[in-house]
Motif scaffolding. Structure first.
Motif, short mmCIF file in Angstrom:
data_model
loop_
_atom_site.label_atom_id
_atom_site.label_comp_id
_atom_site.label_asym_id
_atom_site.label_seq_id
_atom_site.Cartn_x
_atom_site.Cartn_y
_atom_site.Cartn_z
N ALA A 180 28.78 50.08 13.83
CA ALA A 180 30.07 49.75 14.45
C ALA A 180 30.58 50.67 15.49
O ALA A 180 31.01 50.24 16.57
CB ALA A 180 31.24 49.48 13.37
N LYS A 181 30.30 51.79 15.36
CA LYS A 181 30.73 52.92 16.31
C LYS A 181 29.90 52.34 17.80
O LYS A 181 30.38 52.95 18.60
CB LYS A 181 30.57 54.25 15.65
N ALA A 182 28.66 52.23 17.40
CA ALA A 182 27.65 52.09 18.56
C ALA A 182 28.18 50.78 19.23
O ALA A 182 27.92 50.77 20.59
CB ALA A 182 26.29 51.92 18.25
N LEU A 183 28.49 49.75 18.68
CA LEU A 183 29.02 48.51 19.31
C LEU A 183 30.22 48.71 19.93
O LEU A 183 30.35 48.16 21.01
CB LEU A 183 29.16 47.61 18.15
N ARG A 239 34.35 45.68 8.75
CA ARG A 239 34.78 44.84 7.69
C ARG A 239 33.81 44.40 6.36
O ARG A 239 34.45 44.18 5.21
CB ARG A 239 35.36 43.46 7.97
N ALA A 240 32.67 44.65 6.91
CA ALA A 240 31.51 44.46 5.95
C ALA A 240 31.28 45.82 5.05
O ALA A 240 30.34 45.54 4.18
CB ALA A 240 30.36 44.16 6.60
N SER A 289 37.99 51.17 7.11
CA SER A 289 39.22 50.36 7.40
C SER A 289 40.15 51.17 8.30
O SER A 289 40.93 50.50 9.13
CB SER A 289 40.02 50.52 5.85
N ALA A 290 40.13 52.55 8.29
CA ALA A 290 40.96 53.08 9.29
C ALA A 290 40.69 53.05 10.80
O ALA A 290 41.31 52.80 11.76
CB ALA A 290 41.14 54.88 9.08
N SER A 318 42.57 51.14 13.85
CA SER A 318 42.98 51.67 14.89
C SER A 318 42.39 50.72 16.13
O SER A 318 43.27 50.56 17.16
CB SER A 318 41.96 52.81 15.31
N ILE A 319 41.20 50.04 16.06
CA ILE A 319 40.90 48.92 17.02
C ILE A 319 41.94 47.92 16.94
O ILE A 319 42.40 47.64 18.20
CB ILE A 319 39.66 48.38 16.48
#
Length: 67
Positions: A26-29, A43-44, A55-56, A60-61
Motif C-alpha cells: 500500500a505504501k509503495a502504491l 482495508r485487507a 487503519s490509521a 489519513s488518505i
C-alpha cells in the motif's frame, strides 16, 4: 519494483508476512500515485498487530481526499 515484489508475496497467500506485504505494498502504491489501490490493500490487512497502523494510514488518505 517494490510494489511488484510485495504483490508476488501476497499472491503466495500462505506467507507469515502476508499482512506486512499488504501494508508495505500500500505504501509503495501511494508513492506510485495509486491511492485507490493502496486503500484496497490497507482495508485487507487483518493482522491484529498491524491493523491499527493500516487503519490509521487509510484514515489519513481519506482525510487528504476530503480536502
Amino acid at each position: 519494483r517494490a510494489e511488484e515484489e510485495f504483490a508476488a508475496l501476497i499472491a503466495l497467500d500462505d506467507s507469515p508476512y502476508h499482512a506486512e506485504a499488504r501494508y508495505y505494498r500500500a505504501k509503495a502504491l501511494l508513492r506510485l500515485g495509486r491511492g485507490a489501490d493502496a486503500m484496497r490493500e490497507l482495508r485487507a490487512v487483518r493482522d491484529i498487530a498491524l491493523a491499527p497502523r493500516a487503519s490509521a494510514l487509510a484514515d489519513s488518505i481519506e482525510g487528504l481526499r476530503s480536502r
